[in-house]
Scaffold this motif. Structure first.
Motif, mmCIF file in Angstrom:
data_model
loop_
_atom_site.group_PDB
_atom_site.id
_atom_site.type_symbol
_atom_site.label_atom_id
_atom_site.label_comp_id
_atom_site.label_asym_id
_atom_site.label_seq_id
_atom_site.Cartn_x
_atom_site.Cartn_y
_atom_site.Cartn_z
ATOM 1 N N ALA A 46 0.845 -1.201 0.000
ATOM 2 C CA ALA A 46 0.000 0.000 0.000
ATOM 3 C C ALA A 46 0.878 1.248 0.000
ATOM 4 N N GLU A 47 1.995 1.158 0.750
ATOM 5 C CA GLU A 47 2.945 2.261 0.799
ATOM 6 C C GLU A 47 3.564 2.512 -0.583
ATOM 7 N N PHE A 48 3.944 1.411 -1.254
ATOM 8 C CA PHE A 48 4.523 1.541 -2.601
ATOM 9 C C PHE A 48 3.538 2.197 -3.555
ATOM 10 N N VAL A 49 2.274 1.771 -3.475
ATOM 11 C CA VAL A 49 1.255 2.314 -4.373
ATOM 12 C C VAL A 49 1.017 3.783 -4.050
ATOM 13 N N ALA A 50 0.921 4.094 -2.731
ATOM 14 C CA ALA A 50 0.666 5.478 -2.311
ATOM 15 C C ALA A 50 1.803 6.405 -2.731
ATOM 16 N N ASN A 51 3.035 5.902 -2.689
ATOM 17 C CA ASN A 51 4.190 6.727 -3.049
ATOM 18 C C ASN A 51 4.428 6.786 -4.558
ATOM 19 N N GLY A 52 3.607 6.091 -5.313
ATOM 20 C CA GLY A 52 3.779 6.094 -6.754
ATOM 21 C C GLY A 52 4.925 5.222 -7.236
ATOM 22 N N GLU A 53 5.452 4.379 -6.336
ATOM 23 C CA GLU A 53 6.546 3.488 -6.748
ATOM 24 C C GLU A 53 6.028 2.284 -7.515
ATOM 25 N N LEU A 54 4.757 1.962 -7.295
ATOM 26 C CA LEU A 54 4.143 0.823 -7.965
ATOM 27 C C LEU A 54 2.800 1.275 -8.527
ATOM 28 N N ASN A 55 2.646 1.099 -9.827
ATOM 29 C CA ASN A 55 1.414 1.539 -10.483
ATOM 30 C C ASN A 55 0.441 0.362 -10.516
ATOM 31 N N ALA A 56 -0.285 0.184 -9.403
ATOM 32 C CA ALA A 56 -1.221 -0.945 -9.319
ATOM 33 C C ALA A 56 -2.520 -0.488 -8.674
ATOM 34 N N GLU A 57 -3.557 -1.247 -8.952
ATOM 35 C CA GLU A 57 -4.850 -1.011 -8.327
ATOM 36 C C GLU A 57 -4.882 -1.817 -7.040
ATOM 37 N N LEU A 58 -5.014 -1.121 -5.911
ATOM 38 C CA LEU A 58 -5.051 -1.822 -4.629
ATOM 39 C C LEU A 58 -6.499 -1.832 -4.143
ATOM 40 N N ILE A 59 -7.100 -3.022 -4.130
ATOM 41 C CA ILE A 59 -8.526 -3.101 -3.769
ATOM 42 C C ILE A 59 -8.660 -3.526 -2.315
ATOM 43 N N HIS A 60 -9.362 -2.711 -1.546
ATOM 44 C CA HIS A 60 -9.672 -3.082 -0.164
ATOM 45 C C HIS A 60 -10.989 -3.843 -0.190
ATOM 46 N N VAL A 61 -10.972 -5.074 0.243
ATOM 47 C CA VAL A 61 -12.181 -5.895 0.193
ATOM 48 C C VAL A 61 -12.662 -6.190 1.609
#
Lengths: 392, 103
Positions: A46-61
């Motif tokens: 989640a940190e990687f996605v938030a920082n823009g280091e990883l361009n992925a869709e993070l789905i909270h289920v």
């Protein structure tokens, strides 16, 4: 003066190592629900996605059942996906395990293994993973943070080659939350190692297909047999991927890892991190006392590496299988023991083999305990199940 | 009929084309087939309405039956009729008879 190549090393837990591997693999969709001891994998992602280091869709289920369902859907569209779970969460997702493998979706999932309720235990053993062993997934059980990192990357290549989901398991807490040095690969090199191999059929409005239809008795069996063939294929491909990874990044493990087995009379067969590290020290101690001891670690658990295990056990007089899960009511209660016994029986081999059950609910496995196993093998080799470390 | 082998089928039980069910003849399990007696049929449409599979076909045209003329006629699509017998049961004039299937 020779200039040495400076490699990028980080101090990481196995959970963080997995997150770094997932980032390197450039996944598209991650769906997650937190469960101890898996949570920190996804916190890092989640940190990687938030920082823009990883361009992925993070789905909270809302549950693990939904987490795996979401990645099943995403993978069906051709996306590269990741999820992680543990213990009750893996059990809750169990029906989707079958669906993921039967739909032949290349999902990669990390499982820091944890004991099952009741009573509630958040601590590590392999009860959850062993319950998932007959679901048609490829299952790795790794033994270090470095191996967790390397295996996640290998898992994507394997999954997308044979169209099967891959589970990478390791000790809950003992590995998931302890820090080790991990050598990280250059991410662009990892992406070269993992070219996206999209399935022949994906959910695409421009080319409509049906997935998961009803199959009458005339059809169902054939699709199950396809899965049997796919896992047999996965056995070959897993070895090839490991070799390819080794020649590119310099680290490979094989499907079965051995320690001082060449001249060993007594062997200890086991899986996972804790037992493996301790087992090596126990083998060294046994050798100091004049017992020719060796260790075999099963790294690829499904498909089962029958040939490699039989080969490793060829020279030994007696061996013990240390299982860290219980198959209640089974002829012998250890799952790995059952697999090895079957492998030997089918190949006409008969040897004294003791089944040790230990480390249940993270009951500490001392080096001394495993050393005792070697003396047991030497003094009274036979076939029995020993519940070690329990108060009887 | 020979069905394809496990290795010949698309992996993961994917049906690779849309509308494939139109090609599947789904009447394989029928043991009784409904046969419409056009003489007794009063064109009430109840069979068409009740058929759970939509296999009653309504045909337009000029149809002379005895000394009467109708502009519609009902037939059964035997490729999809499963022989449930609901049409025969609902027909108010008992114009539909369930006849055993012979190979």
């Amino acid at each position: 003066m020779q200039i040495q190549e400076v490699k990028h090393k980080e101090a990481l837990t196995s959970n963080y190592a997995v997150a770094y591997a997932v980032k390197a693999a450039d996944v598209d969709v991650i769906a997650v629900y937190p469960i101890t001891p898996q949570t920190t994998i996804v916190e890092k992602l989640a940190e990687f996605v938030a920082n823009g280091e990883l361009n992925a869709e993070l789905i909270h289920v809302e549950s693990e059942h939904s987490a795996l369902s979401a990645v099943v859907g995403a993978s069906a569209t051709g996306a590269r996906v990741f999820t992680a779970t543990s213990s009750q969460g893996l059990e809750y997702a169990h029906e989707i395990l079958h669906i993921a493998s039967a739909l032949r979706l290349p999902i990669v999932m990390a499982v820091p293994a944890r004991a099952l309720s009741a009573p509630i235990s958040i601590h590590g053993d392999y009860s959850d993973v062993m319950n998932a062993r007959d679901t048609g997934w490829v299952i790795y059980i790794v033994a270090s943070a470095q191996e967790a990192y390397d295996t996640i990357i290998q898992a994507y290549r394997l999954a997308e080659s044979v169209y099967l989901p891959v589970m990478v398991a390791y000790d809950g807490f003992l590995m998931s939350h302890t820090v080790e040095p991990v050598e990280l690969n250059d991410e662009s090199e990892v992406r070269k190692f993992l070219p996206r191999q999209i399935r022949p059929y994906t959910l695409n409005p421009k080319r409509p297909v049906t997935m998961g239809p009803l199959a009458s008795p005339d059809w169902y069996y054939e699709f199950k047999y396809q899965q049997v063939l796919a896992l047999r294929e996965a056995y070959k491909v897993a070895k090839e991927v490991d070799v390819a990874y080794g020649s590119k990044f310099g680290r490979s493990y094989g499907v079965v890892e051995t320690y001082k087995i060449e001249d060993a009379d007594y062997a200890l067969v086991t899986y996972g991190g804790a037992a493996y590290g301790n087992a090596r020290i126990a083998a060294d101690r046994a050798r100091e006392k004049g017992i020719a001891a060796g260790v075999i670690r099963v790294r690829l658990y499904r498909p089962f590496p029958t040939l490699e295990i039989l080969k490793a056990l060829e020279g030994v007089k007696a061996f013990a299988v240390v299982d860290r899960a219980i198959m209640f009511g089974s002829p012998a209660e250890g799952p790995l023991y059952k697999d090895i016994a079957t492998a030997m029986y089918m190949n006409g081999i008969d040897k004294p083999a003791i089944n040790i059950i230990h480390g249940i609910g993270q009951r500490t496995i001392y080096v001394e305990d495993l050393y005792k196993v070697y003396t047991m093998l030497k003094d009274r080799p036979g076939k029995e199940v020993v519940f070690m470390g329990v108060r009887i | 009929m020979t069905l394809p082998k496990a290795t010949q089928l698309p992996i993961g039980a994917v049906i690779p084309e849309p509308g494939s069910t139109r090609k599947n003849i789904t009447a394989g399990w029928r043991t009784l087939r409904p046969v419409i007696n056009d003489e007794r049929c009063i064109r009430c449409q109840l069979c068409w309405l009740y058929c759970p599979e939509g296999t009653i076909v309504e045909k337009r045209g000029v149809f002379k039956v005895g000394n009467r003329t109708y502009d519609v006629k009902y037939e059964i699509n035997y490729d999809y009729c499963k022989g449930c017998g609901i049409c025969a049961n609902e027909c108010p004039t008992k114009a539909i008879e369930m006849v055993p299937e012979t190979t």
